[in-house]
Enzyme design. Structure first.
Site, PDB file in Angstrom:
ATOM      1  N   GLU A 124       7.951 -20.132   4.514  1.00 23.21           N
ATOM      2  CA  GLU A 124       7.321 -20.018   3.195  1.00 23.21           C
ATOM      3  C   GLU A 124       7.709 -18.695   2.554  1.00 23.21           C
ATOM      4  O   GLU A 124       7.723 -17.672   3.228  1.00 23.21           O
ATOM      5  CB  GLU A 124       5.788 -20.064   3.349  1.00 23.21           C
ATOM      6  CG  GLU A 124       5.298 -21.232   4.190  1.00 23.21           C
ATOM      7  CD  GLU A 124       3.804 -21.106   4.546  1.00 23.21           C
ATOM      8  OE1 GLU A 124       3.116 -20.256   3.958  1.00 23.21           O
ATOM      9  OE2 GLU A 124       3.356 -21.867   5.416  1.00 23.21           O
ATOM     10  N   LYS A 126       7.439 -15.218   1.108  1.00 22.63           N
ATOM     11  CA  LYS A 126       6.372 -14.218   1.271  1.00 22.63           C
ATOM     12  C   LYS A 126       6.126 -13.593  -0.095  1.00 22.63           C
ATOM     13  O   LYS A 126       6.878 -12.744  -0.553  1.00 22.63           O
ATOM     14  CB  LYS A 126       6.768 -13.157   2.292  1.00 22.63           C
ATOM     15  CG  LYS A 126       5.651 -12.177   2.578  1.00 22.63           C
ATOM     16  CD  LYS A 126       5.980 -11.315   3.788  1.00 22.63           C
ATOM     17  CE  LYS A 126       4.806 -10.442   4.179  1.00 22.63           C
ATOM     18  NZ  LYS A 126       4.417  -9.487   3.131  1.00 22.63           N
ATOM     19  N   ASP A 128       4.823 -11.348  -2.935  1.00 19.63           N
ATOM     20  CA  ASP A 128       4.465  -9.935  -2.904  1.00 19.63           C
ATOM     21  C   ASP A 128       3.323  -9.667  -3.882  1.00 19.63           C
ATOM     22  O   ASP A 128       3.526  -9.205  -4.998  1.00 19.63           O
ATOM     23  CB  ASP A 128       5.698  -9.094  -3.267  1.00 19.63           C
ATOM     24  CG  ASP A 128       5.534  -7.656  -2.823  1.00 19.63           C
ATOM     25  OD1 ASP A 128       4.537  -7.347  -2.150  1.00 19.63           O
ATOM     26  OD2 ASP A 128       6.409  -6.839  -3.160  1.00 19.63           O
ATOM     27  N   TYR A 236      -1.826 -20.624   0.884  1.00 20.61           N
ATOM     28  CA  TYR A 236      -0.948 -20.820   2.045  1.00 20.61           C
ATOM     29  C   TYR A 236      -1.676 -20.772   3.390  1.00 20.61           C
ATOM     30  O   TYR A 236      -1.063 -20.882   4.433  1.00 20.61           O
ATOM     31  CB  TYR A 236       0.199 -19.808   2.050  1.00 20.61           C
ATOM     32  CG  TYR A 236      -0.244 -18.360   1.903  1.00 20.61           C
ATOM     33  CD1 TYR A 236      -0.992 -17.752   2.890  1.00 20.61           C
ATOM     34  CD2 TYR A 236       0.104 -17.624   0.773  1.00 20.61           C
ATOM     35  CE1 TYR A 236      -1.399 -16.436   2.762  1.00 20.61           C
ATOM     36  CE2 TYR A 236      -0.295 -16.301   0.632  1.00 20.61           C
ATOM     37  CZ  TYR A 236      -1.053 -15.714   1.636  1.00 20.61           C
ATOM     38  OH  TYR A 236      -1.460 -14.418   1.501  1.00 20.61           O
ATOM     39  N   LYS A 324      11.638 -10.028   6.699  1.00 15.75           N
ATOM     40  CA  LYS A 324      11.722  -9.255   5.468  1.00 15.75           C
ATOM     41  C   LYS A 324      13.142  -9.226   4.902  1.00 15.75           C
ATOM     42  O   LYS A 324      14.120  -9.248   5.651  1.00 15.75           O
ATOM     43  CB  LYS A 324      11.257  -7.803   5.733  1.00 15.75           C
ATOM     44  CG  LYS A 324       9.859  -7.689   6.283  1.00 15.75           C
ATOM     45  CD  LYS A 324       8.791  -8.243   5.354  1.00 15.75           C
ATOM     46  CE  LYS A 324       8.265  -7.214   4.391  1.00 15.75           C
ATOM     47  NZ  LYS A 324       7.403  -6.206   4.966  1.00 15.75           N
ATOM     48  N   CYS A 418       6.275  26.113  16.472  1.00 17.41           N
ATOM     49  CA  CYS A 418       5.412  25.306  15.612  1.00 17.41           C
ATOM     50  C   CYS A 418       5.077  26.097  14.347  1.00 17.41           C
ATOM     51  O   CYS A 418       4.814  27.299  14.413  1.00 17.41           O
ATOM     52  CB  CYS A 418       4.124  24.984  16.370  1.00 17.41           C
ATOM     53  SG  CYS A 418       2.964  24.003  15.400  1.00 17.41           S
ATOM     54  N   CYS A 420       2.484  26.248  12.932  1.00 19.50           N
ATOM     55  CA  CYS A 420       1.083  26.668  12.923  1.00 19.50           C
ATOM     56  C   CYS A 420       0.985  28.160  13.217  1.00 19.50           C
ATOM     57  O   CYS A 420       1.944  28.781  13.639  1.00 19.50           O
ATOM     58  CB  CYS A 420       0.265  25.871  13.939  1.00 19.50           C
ATOM     59  SG  CYS A 420       0.595  26.254  15.661  1.00 19.50           S
ATOM     60  N   CYS A 442       4.772  20.461  19.605  1.00 19.17           N
ATOM     61  CA  CYS A 442       4.119  21.764  19.725  1.00 19.17           C
ATOM     62  C   CYS A 442       3.294  21.731  20.991  1.00 19.17           C
ATOM     63  O   CYS A 442       2.551  20.780  21.227  1.00 19.17           O
ATOM     64  CB  CYS A 442       3.215  22.007  18.513  1.00 19.17           C
ATOM     65  SG  CYS A 442       2.072  23.367  18.730  1.00 19.17           S
ATOM     66  N   CYS A 448      -3.648  24.185  18.637  1.00 21.50           N
ATOM     67  CA  CYS A 448      -2.841  24.266  17.418  1.00 21.50           C
ATOM     68  C   CYS A 448      -3.688  23.758  16.251  1.00 21.50           C
ATOM     69  O   CYS A 448      -4.184  22.634  16.272  1.00 21.50           O
ATOM     70  CB  CYS A 448      -1.579  23.409  17.574  1.00 21.50           C
ATOM     71  SG  CYS A 448      -0.729  23.005  16.037  1.00 21.50           S
TER      72      CYS A 448
HETATM   73  S1  IVH Z   1       0.103 -15.992   6.182  1.00 19.14           S
HETATM   74  C1  IVH Z   1      -2.055 -14.943   9.871  1.00 19.14           C
HETATM   75  N1  IVH Z   1       1.749 -16.783   4.302  1.00 19.14           N
HETATM   76  O1  IVH Z   1       1.725 -11.262   3.628  1.00 19.14           O
HETATM   77  C2  IVH Z   1      -1.264 -15.249   8.654  1.00 19.14           C
HETATM   78  N2  IVH Z   1       0.962 -14.541   4.221  1.00 19.14           N
HETATM   79  O2  IVH Z   1       2.069  -9.319   5.823  1.00 19.14           O
HETATM   80  C3  IVH Z   1      -1.547 -14.336   7.535  1.00 19.14           C
HETATM   81  N3  IVH Z   1       1.755 -13.248   2.319  1.00 19.14           N
HETATM   82  O3  IVH Z   1      -1.629 -10.434   4.143  1.00 19.14           O
HETATM   83  C4  IVH Z   1      -0.864 -14.540   6.300  1.00 19.14           C
HETATM   84  N4  IVH Z   1       2.943 -14.855   1.398  1.00 19.14           N
HETATM   85  O4  IVH Z   1      -0.887 -11.093   1.766  1.00 19.14           O
HETATM   86  C5  IVH Z   1       1.023 -15.760   4.793  1.00 19.14           C
HETATM   87  N5  IVH Z   1       3.180 -17.649   2.707  1.00 19.14           N
HETATM   88  C6  IVH Z   1       2.454 -16.631   3.172  1.00 19.14           C
HETATM   89  C7  IVH Z   1       2.401 -15.357   2.540  1.00 19.14           C
HETATM   90  C8  IVH Z   1       1.650 -14.336   3.108  1.00 19.14           C
HETATM   91  C9  IVH Z   1       2.548 -13.595   1.298  1.00 19.14           C
HETATM   92  C10 IVH Z   1       1.169 -11.909   2.511  1.00 19.14           C
HETATM   93  C11 IVH Z   1      -0.315 -11.898   2.754  1.00 19.14           C
HETATM   94  C12 IVH Z   1      -0.499 -11.257   4.088  1.00 19.14           C
HETATM   95  C13 IVH Z   1       0.752 -10.474   4.230  1.00 19.14           C
HETATM   96  C14 IVH Z   1       1.071 -10.230   5.683  1.00 19.14           C
END
Ligand code: IVH
Length: 700
Positions: A124, A126, A128, A236, A324, A418, A420, A442, A448
């Site tokens: 899926e 991701k 943002d 999602y 990512k 250090c 400090c 340190c 410290c």
């Molecule tokens: S699943 C346990 N699905 O990414 C599963 N998250 O880094 C939790 N996000 O906090 C999330 N698209 O804000 C899931 N298709 C997607 C997503 C997604 C964006 C974000 C979400 C989550 C963060 C995790």
């Protein structure tokens, strides 16, 4: 009015009084902060706060979601009510390349014991934005919340109700009576540009990127403002449900769509690593044209029963990962290299940069990791450097544009002492945790001042003692004036303040109310769960999860400290016992030994304990057939993998040990069991087959 002394309150009376105090203090706050027309003196207000804190300290289980002690320092009109998520909102582990994805799939295969069986996933986009939780009861939206720290978020129901993507009533049929739908709130590119242009024209605040804009728009006190912002939503995931509604993630997404939620059209169901990587390549190619920001692809195991078996480690599920997209880069000038000292004394070079926008965010600082990294990349002050930012990670310097180097520059000389005041010598430490890394440290430890401050910051931080009103600025200033040198001092602050002539409230930036709030916040944490106490100590390698393991393993602060003292004194049996706890390895044992063997550390802990009431850790599940039993698995298991068996046993309150001893209660022996089985028979320990074990835990 005569008041019952706190010590004599029954639980029911305490609950009633906390409710009354919450309402009364909220009313005072309203008049004080919003109407500028208080009706009580500061002293009377403070007395109410103190009584509230005292009752909460005695009955920590009664602390209310809307407790006045949680609103310390902030005007209540500017905050949302806290919402505790019934099922925590987890975050995701990251994968950065194909090898990470292969590892992810391999780990799942191993955990589930799947060999060659193909595994289906959803892939899926991701999104943002920021995640939100929507609770539906009988098909009606009754509450909307932000993620917050994953455990407690903010009630933004009124704001979420303004999004036309979010159904007020679920469409279709078949939804559970109670279901919490989760997804991402975001703003699309075009709408973002228009919104910023309009804000600019009106002389209002503009946002750096769509994500910040979405977060800022959702968290508006006035929902009418939110309503004018172009917020969108994709569903999602889900949290609490009163009944299951699908067998796979793909099916769940289809149901969510049936019930009226927008589901991302680019979400796909695929098989194995290659299927995942194909989706990734496609989305990376089309990314710029989607119309909204995505920062990667989320892979989820499709079968929900498998998701359940895989569970989570700490705050991330084993069944999902975020792959990512490569980080965004920009070039800028390196103005200076600062050396910062961390909690454990590690010296971290930080690059001070001429401000530059990378992926929509202005970057002024970047990490340079350590001395070797600076030397390897030959990074020099005055250089043009390439800065990279990936997601939430701290920006990094990836390299130098050598052709742009100003004449006469010199390689960076890493300090040998250090920064400090102690100017302690710096040691070079090589650790091999995966890749070999070099740390300059340190040697001053808690002598410290930088480390002391970092240590205090960690101690009061949200996941440790969570003391509101003691931010970095206050800590540093109290530290510099000698009022706070170590954690125990926090808890004697109020008493000392009563005796001091120069009161905290007379310090710059402080005031009667804020100081009273701070004292109440401190008082409220005088009673603290064991796991938080352990985490707060800030021992190297003891993170939140490990602290929880230790708390459950030892139960009470007395038992914990006795064990740590024994380990530090070189007691082998104590070290073996520590080692036997889940996920506790050599690094923790070494760290514990060196921390508790230092007499000044131990004395500091002692002074702290004397100030606190440390609440025993919840005993592991005690109502199952295997609770409290020590179990050893040996030989091959056929219905589940070793990891899974261990996780299940621990969930049910059993302790899983690696070797058989007199303390072992049950040995589960599969085909090929050898010496452990023999020892078990010799010691007369109960031996079960895998089948018998499963019957036992099922029956429990
Ligand atoms: S699943 C346990 N699905 O990414 C599963 N998250 O880094 C939790 N996000 O906090 C999330 N698209 O804000 C899931 N298709 C997607 C997503 C997604 C964006 C974000 C979400 C989550 C963060 C995790």
């Amino acid at each position: 009015m005569t008041q019952t002394p706190v010590a004599q309150l029954s639980q029911a009376e305490a609950a009633e009084e906390l409710a009354r105090l919450a309402a009364e203090l909220a009313a005072h706050d309203e008049r004080y902060y919003r109407q500028d027309a208080p009706t009580v003196s500061d002293a009377d207000y403070d007395a109410l706060k103190r009584r509230n804190a005292a009752i909460e300290a005695r009955f920590p289980e009664l602390v209310r979601g809307d407790s006045p002690s949680r609103r310390v320092g902030a005007a209540p009109s500017e905050s949302f009510a806290p919402v505790e998520h019934g099922v925590p909102m987890l975050s995701l582990d990251n994968a950065f390349d194909a090898a990470d994805v292969e590892d992810f799939v391999r780990r799942i295969r191993r955990f589930l014991g799947l060999d060659e069986t193909p595994i289906a996933f959803t892939a899926e986009p991701k999104i943002d934005g920021l995640s939100a939780s929507l609770l539906y009861e009988d098909g009606r939206l009754v509450r909307g919340a932000t993620r917050g720290d994953g455990r407690v978020g903010e009630d933004v129901t009124a704001n979420l109700l303004t999004l036309s993507d979010i159904p007020r009533r679920l469409a279709g049929t078949g939804w559970p009576d109670r279901i919490e739908v989760r997804g991402e709130v975001y703003i699309a590119h075009e709408a973002f540009a228009a919104m910023n242009a309009a804000a600019e024209a009106a002389g209002e605040k503009t946002y750096a990127n769509p994500r910040n804009a979405a977060a800022g728009s959702l968290r508006q006190i006035d929902a009418a403002v939110t309503a004018r912002r172009p917020l969108r939503f994709f569903a999602y995931a889900w949290g609490e449900i009163s009944a299951s509604f699908a067998e796979t993630q793909a099916e769940a997404l289809a149901r969510l769509a049936d019930w009226g939620f927008p589901v991302n059209p680019r979400s796909l169901r695929v098989i194995d690593v290659q299927g995942l990587l194909d989706v990734y390549a496609g989305l990376e190619r089309d990314r710029a044209g989607l119309g909204y920001d995505i920062d990667g692809v989320v892979y989820k195991v499709d079968r929900l029963d498998w998701q359940g078996r895989l569970g989570a480690v700490g705050r991330v599920p084993r069944w999902a990962i975020a792959h990512k997209f490569p980080a965004e880069q920009a070039t800028t000038t390196l103005l200076e290299i600062d050396i910062q000292v961390g909690r454990t004394g590690a010296l971290t070079p930080v690059a001070k940069l001429a401000p530059v926008t990378v992926g929509g965010v202005v970057v002024r600082n970047a990490t340079l990791h350590n001395a070797d990294e600076i030397a390897r990349k030959d990074v020099r002050v005055g250089d043009t450097v390439i800065v990279q930012r990936a997601g939430d990670v701290i920006p990094q310097i990836v390299g130098v544009v050598e052709t742009d180097r100003p004449p006469g520059s010199e390689p960076f000389a890493f300090p040998t002492v250090c920064p400090c005041a102690l100017r302690t010598a710096v040691t070079r430490e090589t650790t091999t945790g995966g890749a070999e890394t070099v740390v300059q440290r340190c040697t001053g430890e808690l002598a410290c001042p930088f480390q002391k401050i970092e240590h205090l910051k960690h101690f009061v931080s949200r996941r440790a003692f969570d003391i509101e009103g003691l931010g970095e600025k206050q800590l540093v200033s109290l530290f510099e004036d000698g009022l706070l040198r170590e954690p125990a001092d926090i808890f004697t602050l109020a008493a000392r303040d009563r005796q001091n002539l120069k009161k905290l409230k007379d310090r710059e930036g402080a005031g009667e109310t804020s100081v009273a709030n701070l004292f109440a916040a401190i008082e409220a944490r005088r009673t603290i769960p064991l796991a938080r106490f352990i985490f707060g100590l800030g021992v190297r390698h003891i993170g939140e999860t490990t602290a929880q393991t230790l708390a459950r393993g030892y139960g009470s602060v007395t038992a914990f400290l006795a064990a740590m003292d024994a380990v530090a004194a070189g007691d082998e049996a104590a070290a073996v016992e520590l080692d036997a706890l889940d996920q506790i390895g050599e690094a923790v044992i070494v760290a514990v030994r060196s921390f508790f063997a230092e007499s000044h550390n131990r004395a500091m802990v002692q002074r702290l304990v004397e100030q606190l009431t440390v609440v025993d850790a919840e005993a592991p599940k005690s109502d199952t057939a295997v609770a409290g039993k020590t179990v050893v698995f040996t030989g091959a298991l056929e219905r589940m993998t070793r990891d899974e068996a261990k996780a299940q046993a621990e969930r049910l309150g059993a302790k899983v040990a690696a070797s058989v001893s007199k303390k072992t209660d049950i040995v589960v022996a599969g085909p090929g069991a050898g010496s452990k089985l023999k020892t078990a028979t010799e010691l007369g320990i109960q031996v079960l087959t895998e089948e018998e074990w499963l019957q036992l835990v099922d029956a429990g």
